[in-house]
Scaffold this motif. Structure first.
Motif, PDB file in Angstrom:
ATOM      1  N   GLY A 156       0.795  -1.222   0.000  1.00  0.00           N
ATOM      2  CA  GLY A 156       0.000   0.000   0.000  1.00  0.00           C
ATOM      3  C   GLY A 156       0.823   1.266   0.000  1.00  0.00           C
ATOM      4  O   GLY A 156       0.499   2.225  -0.690  1.00  0.00           O
ATOM      5  N   HIS A 157       1.892   1.279   0.815  1.00  0.00           N
ATOM      6  CA  HIS A 157       2.680   2.519   0.874  1.00  0.00           C
ATOM      7  C   HIS A 157       4.118   2.271   1.282  1.00  0.00           C
ATOM      8  O   HIS A 157       4.456   1.228   1.845  1.00  0.00           O
ATOM      9  N   VAL A 158       4.939   3.274   0.927  1.00  0.00           N
ATOM     10  CA  VAL A 158       6.322   3.303   1.364  1.00  0.00           C
ATOM     11  C   VAL A 158       6.518   4.571   2.194  1.00  0.00           C
ATOM     12  O   VAL A 158       5.823   5.568   1.994  1.00  0.00           O
ATOM     13  N   VAL A 159       7.454   4.497   3.114  1.00  0.00           N
ATOM     14  CA  VAL A 159       7.766   5.652   3.955  1.00  0.00           C
ATOM     15  C   VAL A 159       9.280   5.821   4.018  1.00  0.00           C
ATOM     16  O   VAL A 159      10.013   4.860   4.270  1.00  0.00           O
ATOM     17  N   TYR A 160       9.701   7.054   3.747  1.00  0.00           N
ATOM     18  CA  TYR A 160      11.098   7.423   3.918  1.00  0.00           C
ATOM     19  C   TYR A 160      11.195   8.419   5.064  1.00  0.00           C
ATOM     20  O   TYR A 160      10.328   9.288   5.220  1.00  0.00           O
ATOM     21  N   HIS A 201      -5.224   6.830   1.347  1.00  0.00           N
ATOM     22  CA  HIS A 201      -4.815   8.071   2.020  1.00  0.00           C
ATOM     23  C   HIS A 201      -3.341   8.376   1.762  1.00  0.00           C
ATOM     24  O   HIS A 201      -2.960   9.518   1.542  1.00  0.00           O
ATOM     25  N   HIS A 202      -2.520   7.357   1.806  1.00  0.00           N
ATOM     26  CA  HIS A 202      -1.122   7.586   1.411  1.00  0.00           C
ATOM     27  C   HIS A 202      -0.526   6.358   0.742  1.00  0.00           C
ATOM     28  O   HIS A 202      -0.755   5.231   1.158  1.00  0.00           O
ATOM     29  N   CYS A 203       0.184   6.655  -0.341  1.00  0.00           N
ATOM     30  CA  CYS A 203       1.053   5.673  -0.995  1.00  0.00           C
ATOM     31  C   CYS A 203       2.493   5.973  -0.595  1.00  0.00           C
ATOM     32  O   CYS A 203       3.380   5.139  -0.743  1.00  0.00           O
ATOM     33  N   ASN A 216      12.395   3.944   5.852  1.00  0.00           N
ATOM     34  CA  ASN A 216      11.616   3.825   7.084  1.00  0.00           C
ATOM     35  C   ASN A 216      10.786   2.543   7.099  1.00  0.00           C
ATOM     36  O   ASN A 216      11.075   1.629   7.849  1.00  0.00           O
ATOM     37  N   HIS A 217       9.756   2.460   6.232  1.00  0.00           N
ATOM     38  CA  HIS A 217       9.017   1.194   6.215  1.00  0.00           C
ATOM     39  C   HIS A 217       8.200   0.989   4.957  1.00  0.00           C
ATOM     40  O   HIS A 217       8.014   1.901   4.150  1.00  0.00           O
ATOM     41  N   LEU A 218       7.729  -0.238   4.829  1.00  0.00           N
ATOM     42  CA  LEU A 218       6.883  -0.672   3.718  1.00  0.00           C
ATOM     43  C   LEU A 218       5.642  -1.316   4.329  1.00  0.00           C
ATOM     44  O   LEU A 218       5.739  -2.032   5.325  1.00  0.00           O
ATOM     45  N   ALA A 219       4.461  -1.061   3.716  1.00  0.00           N
ATOM     46  CA  ALA A 219       3.207  -1.531   4.324  1.00  0.00           C
ATOM     47  C   ALA A 219       2.394  -2.367   3.349  1.00  0.00           C
ATOM     48  O   ALA A 219       2.243  -2.018   2.175  1.00  0.00           O
ATOM     49  N   PHE A 220       1.847  -3.448   3.874  1.00  0.00           N
ATOM     50  CA  PHE A 220       1.054  -4.402   3.088  1.00  0.00           C
ATOM     51  C   PHE A 220      -0.382  -4.418   3.595  1.00  0.00           C
ATOM     52  O   PHE A 220      -0.618  -4.607   4.799  1.00  0.00           O
ATOM     53  N   TRP A 257      -0.093  -2.855  12.315  1.00  0.00           N
ATOM     54  CA  TRP A 257       0.768  -3.664  13.205  1.00  0.00           C
ATOM     55  C   TRP A 257       2.141  -3.684  12.536  1.00  0.00           C
ATOM     56  O   TRP A 257       2.279  -4.189  11.422  1.00  0.00           O
ATOM     57  N   TYR A 258       3.121  -3.096  13.210  1.00  0.00           N
ATOM     58  CA  TYR A 258       4.477  -2.940  12.653  1.00  0.00           C
ATOM     59  C   TYR A 258       5.452  -3.932  13.296  1.00  0.00           C
ATOM     60  O   TYR A 258       5.390  -4.184  14.505  1.00  0.00           O
ATOM     61  N   PHE A 259       6.386  -4.376  12.472  1.00  0.00           N
ATOM     62  CA  PHE A 259       7.449  -5.275  12.944  1.00  0.00           C
ATOM     63  C   PHE A 259       8.796  -4.767  12.450  1.00  0.00           C
ATOM     64  O   PHE A 259       8.887  -4.110  11.408  1.00  0.00           O
ATOM     65  N   ILE A 267       8.264  -3.008   8.819  1.00  0.00           N
ATOM     66  CA  ILE A 267       7.303  -3.523   7.858  1.00  0.00           C
ATOM     67  C   ILE A 267       5.958  -3.609   8.555  1.00  0.00           C
ATOM     68  O   ILE A 267       5.904  -3.843   9.769  1.00  0.00           O
ATOM     69  N   GLU A 268       4.896  -3.375   7.817  1.00  0.00           N
ATOM     70  CA  GLU A 268       3.575  -3.164   8.427  1.00  0.00           C
ATOM     71  C   GLU A 268       2.502  -3.978   7.714  1.00  0.00           C
ATOM     72  O   GLU A 268       2.498  -4.054   6.485  1.00  0.00           O
ATOM     73  N   TYR A 269       1.608  -4.540   8.495  1.00  0.00           N
ATOM     74  CA  TYR A 269       0.315  -4.967   7.965  1.00  0.00           C
ATOM     75  C   TYR A 269      -0.674  -3.848   8.267  1.00  0.00           C
ATOM     76  O   TYR A 269      -0.638  -3.268   9.365  1.00  0.00           O
TER      77      TYR A 269
HETATM   78 FE   LIG Z   1       2.666   2.829   7.482  1.00  0.00          FE
END
Ligand SMILES: [Fe+2]
Length: 303
Positions: A156-160, A201-203, A216-220, A257-259, A267-269
């Motif tokens: 769904g999104h990436v975060v830097y 809301h955010h990619c 930072n993270h990647l979300a699924f 839920w982040y790991f 990484i996030e669900y």
């Molecule tokens: Fe996120």
């Protein structure tokens, strides 16, 4: 021109074996592997590529250790890709590889790429719930699988993380050059953006509160609340460390839920994110609202 989604993320990692095990545990399908790396896919056919950290073909790392080395954005068609190549070539190096993928850098120095999206629609059963007198499930029980392997639907999104100085200019590259739209901007924290072909809301979120530049993270996205809790419980049981959650975010409203991610960063669900289109009035916050509306566990754990 339309950018639709995150198409692929390329990681350079220290331990290919560990990376393959993690991505399998995370619920992705391995479609190729060898001594030097592996490729996994989501249900909607976005690719997670892991390569050896010292693979000379990778874009250079901006930090030490395992981390994401390139984010590839999926566009709607070849004409959009050609338009991006022409536009970005005006002030930066742009290369096109044998597969037709366009490689360049953003204004923060992160390596980004573009190619025509190859989307496989996922067939996901709708969750049905009974809330008060809104009865969607009459004469049926709800028994989600317990101890079932996660099945993330899509990235769904990436975060830097970016430096605080110049954070708006960093976001402006995506807004002015790539057609992204702001959905929420917190002056003291960062800018949430959606690509023009998405209603998430955010990619992309550029976060500057930490005042450093790093992945930072990647979300699924997963299908529903049961899937979020089941997936997180599975990953926890496989021995991976929670960094925050489960909970519900303020901005974006998504359950999360982040790991800590063995590939680098977190990484996030997530599920149930706010959706909006070009009619959404972007919001500006002098101070970001709280990280979560509610959250279980011990709160934020720094990685
Ligand atoms: Fe996120």
């Amino acid at each position: 021109m339309s950018i639709l989604r995150v198409e692929s993320v390329i990681y350079g990692i220290e331990d290919i074996r560990e990376g393959r095990k993690f991505l399998t545990d995370w619920g992705l399908e391995e479609i190729d592997s060898g001594e030097n790396g592996a490729i996994f896919r989501t249900l909607e056919n976005q690719l997670m590529v892991v390569c050896k950290i010292d693979d000379a073909a990778l874009p250079p790392a901006l930090e030490t250790g395992s981390t994401a080395r390139e984010v590839i954005w999926g566009v709607d068609n070849q004409a959009s890709l050609d338009a991006l190549a022409a536009e970005l070539s005006t002030d930066r190096d742009v290369t096109v590889d044998d597969a037709g993928t366009l490689h360049t850098i953003d204004d923060s120095g992160f390596h980004i790429a573009f190619r025509v999206a190859d989307i496989t629609p996922a067939d996901v059963p709708e969750a049905v719930y009974n809330f008060h007198e809104n009865v969607e499930r009459l004469n049926q029980h709800s028994w989600p699988e317990v101890n079932a392997k996660p099945m993330p639907l899509r990235i769904g999104h990436v975060v830097y993380s970016v430096e605080a100085a110049g954070n708006w200019e960093a976001a402006s590259f995506y807004l002015d050059r790539l057609g992204f739209r702001v959905t929420d901007r917190a002056i003291n924290a960062g800018t949430f953006m959606q690509c023009d072909g998405s209603n998430f809301h955010h990619c992309l979120f550029l976060y500057h509160r930490g005042d450093h530049r790093r992945w930072n993270h990647l979300a699924f996205e997963v299908a529903n609340f049961d899937a979020l809790m089941g997936s997180g419980t599975w990953i926890d049981g496989a021995g991976y460390k929670t960094t925050s959650g489960p909970g519900r975010h303020s901005l974006g409203s998504n359950w999360f839920w982040y790991f800590k991610c063995p590939l680098g960063g977190e990484i996030e669900y997530f599920a149930d994110m706010d959706r909006m289109d070009e009619n959404w009035e972007p919001r500006t916050w002098d101070e970001a609202p709280p990280y979560a509306r509610w959250m279980l566990g011990d709160g934020l754990i720094s990685t």
